[in-house]
Design a protein around this motif. Structure first.
Motif, PDB file in Angstrom:
ATOM      1  N   ASN A 136      51.741  15.016   8.624  1.00  0.00           N
ATOM      2  CA  ASN A 136      53.159  14.983   8.598  1.00  0.00           C
ATOM      3  C   ASN A 136      53.461  14.293   7.121  1.00  0.00           C
ATOM      4  OD1 ASN A 136      51.065  12.903   8.801  1.00  0.00           O
ATOM      5  ND2 ASN A 136      51.976  11.566  11.119  1.00  0.00           N
ATOM      6  N   THR A 137      52.349  14.373   5.879  1.00  0.00           N
ATOM      7  CA  THR A 137      52.612  13.957   4.618  1.00  0.00           C
ATOM      8  C   THR A 137      51.593  14.735   3.504  1.00  0.00           C
ATOM      9  OG1 THR A 137      52.671  11.152   5.194  1.00  0.00           O
ATOM     10  CG2 THR A 137      51.683  12.252   2.852  1.00  0.00           C
ATOM     11  N   ASP A 138      52.547  15.385   2.810  1.00  0.00           N
ATOM     12  CA  ASP A 138      52.246  16.702   2.044  1.00  0.00           C
ATOM     13  C   ASP A 138      51.859  16.385   0.578  1.00  0.00           C
ATOM     14  OD1 ASP A 138      51.374  18.799   1.458  1.00  0.00           O
ATOM     15  OD2 ASP A 138      52.686  20.175   2.381  1.00  0.00           O
ATOM     16  N   SER A 139      50.639  16.371   0.424  1.00  0.00           N
ATOM     17  CA  SER A 139      50.131  16.191  -1.131  1.00  0.00           C
ATOM     18  C   SER A 139      51.470  17.233  -1.964  1.00  0.00           C
ATOM     19  CB  SER A 139      48.927  16.323  -1.468  1.00  0.00           C
ATOM     20  OG  SER A 139      48.359  17.433  -1.489  1.00  0.00           O
ATOM     21  N   ASP A 140      51.510  18.172  -1.325  1.00  0.00           N
ATOM     22  CA  ASP A 140      51.595  19.762  -2.560  1.00  0.00           C
ATOM     23  C   ASP A 140      51.324  19.826  -3.457  1.00  0.00           C
ATOM     24  OD1 ASP A 140      53.798  20.581  -0.893  1.00  0.00           O
ATOM     25  OD2 ASP A 140      55.862  19.354  -2.057  1.00  0.00           O
TER      26      ASP A 140
ATOM     27  N   SER B 275      49.329  11.580 -10.413  1.00  0.00           N
ATOM     28  CA  SER B 275      50.730  10.806 -10.566  1.00  0.00           C
ATOM     29  C   SER B 275      51.187  10.985  -8.561  1.00  0.00           C
ATOM     30  CB  SER B 275      51.660   9.963 -11.405  1.00  0.00           C
ATOM     31  OG  SER B 275      52.118  11.606 -11.957  1.00  0.00           O
ATOM     32  N   LYS B 276      52.099  12.767  -9.556  1.00  0.00           N
ATOM     33  CA  LYS B 276      53.072  13.280  -7.840  1.00  0.00           C
ATOM     34  C   LYS B 276      52.323  13.455  -6.842  1.00  0.00           C
ATOM     35  CE  LYS B 276      57.197  13.494  -9.951  1.00  0.00           C
ATOM     36  NZ  LYS B 276      57.909  12.729  -9.621  1.00  0.00           N
ATOM     37  N   ILE B 277      51.232  13.481  -7.051  1.00  0.00           N
ATOM     38  CA  ILE B 277      49.727  14.263  -5.879  1.00  0.00           C
ATOM     39  C   ILE B 277      49.898  13.079  -5.121  1.00  0.00           C
ATOM     40  CG2 ILE B 277      47.979  14.724  -5.117  1.00  0.00           C
ATOM     41  CD1 ILE B 277      47.935  16.948  -7.745  1.00  0.00           C
ATOM     42  N   VAL B 278      49.458  11.668  -5.663  1.00  0.00           N
ATOM     43  CA  VAL B 278      49.350  10.343  -5.690  1.00  0.00           C
ATOM     44  C   VAL B 278      50.778   9.962  -4.768  1.00  0.00           C
ATOM     45  CG1 VAL B 278      48.756   8.037  -5.534  1.00  0.00           C
ATOM     46  CG2 VAL B 278      47.870   9.785  -7.043  1.00  0.00           C
ATOM     47  N   GLN B 279      51.324  10.225  -5.194  1.00  0.00           N
ATOM     48  CA  GLN B 279      52.829   9.513  -4.433  1.00  0.00           C
ATOM     49  C   GLN B 279      53.397  10.353  -3.683  1.00  0.00           C
ATOM     50  OE1 GLN B 279      56.233  10.046  -7.557  1.00  0.00           O
ATOM     51  NE2 GLN B 279      58.277   9.504  -5.474  1.00  0.00           N
ATOM     52  N   TRP B 280      53.152  11.834  -3.516  1.00  0.00           N
ATOM     53  CA  TRP B 280      54.190  12.541  -2.320  1.00  0.00           C
ATOM     54  C   TRP B 280      52.621  12.203  -1.018  1.00  0.00           C
ATOM     55  CZ3 TRP B 280      54.473  17.994  -6.181  1.00  0.00           C
ATOM     56  CH2 TRP B 280      55.954  17.620  -6.046  1.00  0.00           C
ATOM     57  N   ALA B 281      51.520  12.043  -1.660  1.00  0.00           N
ATOM     58  CA  ALA B 281      51.044  11.746  -0.131  1.00  0.00           C
ATOM     59  C   ALA B 281      50.478  10.728   0.818  1.00  0.00           C
ATOM     60  CB  ALA B 281      49.122  12.054  -0.575  1.00  0.00           C
ATOM     61  N   THR B 282      51.335   9.403  -0.937  1.00  0.00           N
ATOM     62  CA  THR B 282      51.850   8.120   0.199  1.00  0.00           C
ATOM     63  C   THR B 282      53.105   8.024   1.539  1.00  0.00           C
ATOM     64  OG1 THR B 282      51.099   7.225  -1.579  1.00  0.00           O
ATOM     65  CG2 THR B 282      51.851   5.787  -0.171  1.00  0.00           C
ATOM     66  N   PRO B 283      51.491   7.806   2.799  1.00  0.00           N
ATOM     67  CA  PRO B 283      52.689   7.465   3.416  1.00  0.00           C
ATOM     68  C   PRO B 283      53.995   6.279   3.426  1.00  0.00           C
ATOM     69  CG  PRO B 283      50.334   7.361   4.341  1.00  0.00           C
ATOM     70  CD  PRO B 283      50.428   6.912   3.170  1.00  0.00           C
ATOM     71  N   LYS B 284      55.256   6.258   4.060  1.00  0.00           N
ATOM     72  CA  LYS B 284      55.797   4.957   4.801  1.00  0.00           C
ATOM     73  C   LYS B 284      55.821   4.330   4.754  1.00  0.00           C
ATOM     74  CE  LYS B 284      59.114   9.039   2.021  1.00  0.00           C
ATOM     75  NZ  LYS B 284      58.212  10.089   1.996  1.00  0.00           N
ATOM     76  N   LYS B 285      55.984   3.091   5.078  1.00  0.00           N
ATOM     77  CA  LYS B 285      56.412   1.592   5.592  1.00  0.00           C
ATOM     78  C   LYS B 285      55.045   2.035   6.476  1.00  0.00           C
ATOM     79  CE  LYS B 285      61.496   3.323   6.333  1.00  0.00           C
ATOM     80  NZ  LYS B 285      62.314   3.358   7.366  1.00  0.00           N
ATOM     81  N   ASN B 286      53.895   1.814   5.977  1.00  0.00           N
ATOM     82  CA  ASN B 286      52.714   1.811   5.991  1.00  0.00           C
ATOM     83  C   ASN B 286      52.200   2.368   7.786  1.00  0.00           C
ATOM     84  OD1 ASN B 286      51.966  -0.048   4.672  1.00  0.00           O
ATOM     85  ND2 ASN B 286      53.205  -1.930   5.884  1.00  0.00           N
TER      86      ASN B 286
END
Length: 780
Positions: free
Chosen positions: A225-229, A237-248
């Motif tokens: 449900n979270t893809d780092s692409d 930085s993009k990999i870290v950003q895209w792999a971060t879940p939303k709202k805990n």
């Protein structure tokens, strides 16, 4: 005509050599089988290697369309963990502030260890969904990964889109990956992730039956449900950003440890872990997340999940051994009657036992062999290919030079001459064993000789009326010598001992000479350094398929070769069909030896080592009969190739001979070993690689490469035909020769190599002749 007939008393007892020959003959069939098994084994290794690299059985189709309606809404709206309990689908979500790091498409020898190092440094575990073919190739990486506490799941064996595949293919992909895991790390797994899958809401009507089938086999399907692409390589930085879940939220995060350059993934991973830990996230595996859910469910009184989300007692195929769960396991495996406690993070693992374990180890061992053998053979075949092409080039250059040298007209450099014309009589020796079909034509052709000759027919214990036919012709210059059957070398030596003249011409009993053949053949003896002369043997019955194939081989392979060897002064063979020797030189080296099956090669090398020069006389032509059947052809070529190996081994010390007599050892021996033994032995692999490439890799490229090699051979053959003034129409058989005849010659040579390695002796073998080769005038 004088006839010498020794007394024919009681037939002698078989000699030691003949008894050994009988034993060797009994071993020929097993040796052929062994040679075929060797080629089959190498082919199997190549096929296995191709399968591991997804070149065999690969299906590159990936669905880019979707259809919905059959997948329950509660599944599409559910979490990323899908299980089936008694056929009922159920999803689970990862607890809040929990991250399940997952890595797809590995392992690799380069990137997976680097990922493991980052995980170890940060004291966390992850779940790796592995491709079985990669597991087979990097078993030590998998072993280290499991020992470190990480979890493994199945990502199929060949990374194929399962929505296109049959149920049988699906089960095979799962089972083969389980075997690979068992052989590599001693475990199997209940976790599965389909290639090309993403979030669970992307499950459609095509893929849903796959998940139902997998679930029915006891597997847990894991989505993201979270893809780092990270495969896009967008930067750390993009990999870290895209792999971060939303709202805990909790999440199953997708990264890759294979599929290309993963350096950005490795760099981003350490930054990502530290960042998420700072936000209060914990890291676990799929089983660890399930265990948290089960604990929460028990604490809330909502019920008790069993087996970390797995149906109690249910195991997927290949997952034999002790089962485990979160804390205490509730299921029992086929290899154990009791449950055991293991690390919660690896609850999906099963300890491989019994057949699964041993089959897995066998798979890993076979892959290790393939991983070593195929690349080694590939590089070796590159070397062989370069050597073969170099040989073609060398033959063309040297053959052209030889032709121009020997056929110079008056003018620049003067007309070529061996010296004063040789006109003195010579002795022609005809060894004969059951040659009633051919002996008359042979002697009649000699009767037309333009050079004065005496003819000695040595009847080597024929059981037909060979000698009677020879005598009935009434030729005054023919002597027939009868002896008990002792083999061709003995017959030739008998003829040499009874020769009246200092030059002896040797021929086969099924060969016919052109009228000027003897005269042309003996002219080089004007040079006192020359001890032997090779003539130009040609196939007379070339209008048959086998005859046409051999005609091409004789003109291209033998006579073109002889031109090259002549210029290099290392001629390896005086052909038995037409060759001439100084009688004293033959006696000096001990005559024709019975040590090998190739007495002509044996004595040629012996004469080199004795300091005599051996040359090729292209204008001395003789016509011989090609074998009439594949069986006869096999027998003939087996004797030639095995005999050549025997002769080379017998004269192996020529490699260290000094002075002019050592030229054959320094030049001829390496060339013969390389081009007549080594390259032909490995040449079948070139054809196997070609067929393999045509079927499984790139048909067009492989076909073009094969046609290019064929074109080079055709150019060489055409040039050889031009030099020998042969008709080009027979070259139409060259492609078929490459596809059929050449393969047989490969097997014969492999058979000979096996025989050479295992020992064995054969006697002079008589081929069945028809006598269809008449006088040269009748040959077109």
């Amino acid at each position: 005509m004088t006839t010498t007939t020794p007394s024919r008393g009681r037939r002698r007892a078989p000699s030691k050599m003949e008894r050994a020959a009988g034993k060797a003959a009994a071993l020929q069939k097993p040796r052929v089988i062994l040679a075929l098994l060797l080629l089959l084994g190498l082919t199997s290794v190549m096929l296995l290697d191709g399968y591991l690299r997804s070149e065999i059985g690969n299906d590159s189709r990936v669905r880019d369309g979707a259809a919905y309606g059959k997948v329950p809404e509660k599944i599409l709206d559910g979490g990323p963990i899908l299980t089936f309990n008694n056929g009922t689908a159920k999803t689970q979500s990862v607890p809040k502030k929990t991250i399940v790091l997952t890595f797809d498409d590995g392992p690799t020898g380069e990137w997976t260890p680097q990922v493991l190092k980052v995980l170890e440094d940060n004291d966390i575990e992850a779940t790796f969904f592995m491709v079985g073919s990669m597991v087979s190739r990097y078993p030590s990486v998998v072993k280290n990964l499991v020992d470190q506490g990480n979890e493994v799941g199945i990502h199929t064996f060949t990374h194929v889109d399962l929505s296109y595949q049959s149920t049988a293919r699906l089960k095979r992909e799962l089972l083969q990956t389980q075997l690979a895991l068992a052989g590599a790390a001693g475990v199997t797994t209940t976790l599965f992730r389909a290639p090309y899958s993403s979030e669970i809401n992307a499950v459609d009507n095509y893929s849903w039956p796959v998940y139902q089938e997998v679930g029915g086999l006891g597997y847990t399907s894991v989505f993201v449900n979270t893809d780092s692409d990270d495969w896009k390589k967008p930067g750390v930085s993009k990999i870290v950003q895209w792999a971060t879940p939303k709202k805990n939220e909790g999440a199953i995060v997708l990264m890759h440890d294979a599929g290309g350059d993963r350096s950005q993934t490795v760099k981003a991973l350490d930054t990502y872990i530290k960042k998420m830990k700072a936000k209060g996230y914990t890291f676990t595996t799929v089983s660890g997340a399930q265990a948290k859910l089960n604990q929460a469910a028990r604490a809330s009184g909502a019920g008790q999940a069993t087996g970390a989300g797995q149906q109690a007692g249910q195991q997927p195929p290949g997952a034999t051994g002790k089962t485990s769960g979160s804390g205490t396991a509730s299921g029992t495996g086929s290899g154990s009657g009791t449950a055991v406690k293991i690390n919660t993070a690896q609850a999906a693992h099963r300890t491989a036992t019994g057949t699964t374990l041993y089959e897995g180890k066998a798979l890993i061992w076979a892959v290790a062999v393939a991983e070593w053998v195929v690349p080694a053979l590939s590089w070796f075949l590159v070397v062989v290919g370069v050597a073969v092409m170099g040989r073609f080039g060398m033959m063309l250059i040297l053959a052209r030079r030889h032709y121009r040298q020997r056929n110079r007209k008056r003018g620049r450099g003067g007309k070529f001459s061996w010296g004063p014309t040789v006109t003195r009589p010579v002795t022609v020796i005809v060894p004969a064993y059951n040659e009633k079909e051919c002996i008359a034509n042979t002697l009649k052709s000699l009767a037309k000789s333009t050079h004065p000759i005496e003819i000695i027919v040595v009847d080597d214990g024929s059981e037909d009326n060979t000698s009677e036919i020879a005598e009935s012709l009434g030729m005054p210059n023919v002597r027939v010598i009868r002896q008990e059957n002792a083999g061709k070398p003995a017959a030739l030596n008998n003829g040499v001992r009874n020769a009246s003249y200092d030059i002896v011409v040797m021929m086969d009993g099924d060969t016919v000479f052109e009228p000027d053949a003897v005269h042309q053949l003996v002219q080089p003896f004007a040079d006192p350094e020359i001890g032997a002369v090779a003539g130009n043997a040609k196939v007379g019955n070339r209008n048959t398929v086998i005859g046409a194939w051999q005609h091409i081989e004789y003109v291209m392979g033998f006579n073109l070769d002889r031109r090259m060897y002549d210029l290099l002064r290392c001629m390896p063979t005086i052909p038995g069909a037409i060759g001439a020797f100084r009688r004293d030189a033959v006696l000096e080296v001990g005559g024709m030896s019975e040590d090998t099956l190739a007495e002509d090669t044996d004595i040629t090398i012996a004469m080199h080592r004795a300091g005599w020069r051996v040359v090729y006389q292209e204008h001395a032509k003789a016509w011989t009969e090609a074998p009439g059947s594949l069986k006869q052809l096999w027998s003939q070529r087996y004797r030639w190739s095995y005999g050549t190996m025997q002769a080379l081994w017998k004269h192996r010390k020529s490699l260290t001979d000094k002075g002019p007599s050592g030229r054959f050892g320094r030049v001829g021996m390496p060339l013969v070993v390389l081009f007549q033994i080594v390259t032909p032995v490995f040449a079948p692999l070139i054809d196997v690689f070609t067929v393999y490439s045509m079927i499984f890799v790139d048909f067009q490229a492989a076909l073009l490469a094969w046609l290019a090699v064929l074109a080079v051979q055709l150019v060489c053959a055409a040039y050889a035909f031009r030099l020998d003034r042969e008709k080009y129409r027979y070259l139409a058989m060259l492609p078929l020769q490459q596809l059929a005849y050449r393969q047989m010659m490969y097997l014969v040579l492999i058979h000979s190599c096996v025989t050479a390695l295992t020992g064995g002796r054969l006697r002079w073998q008589k081929l069945k002749r028809t006598g269809e080769v008449g006088t040269p005038a009748g040959v077109s």
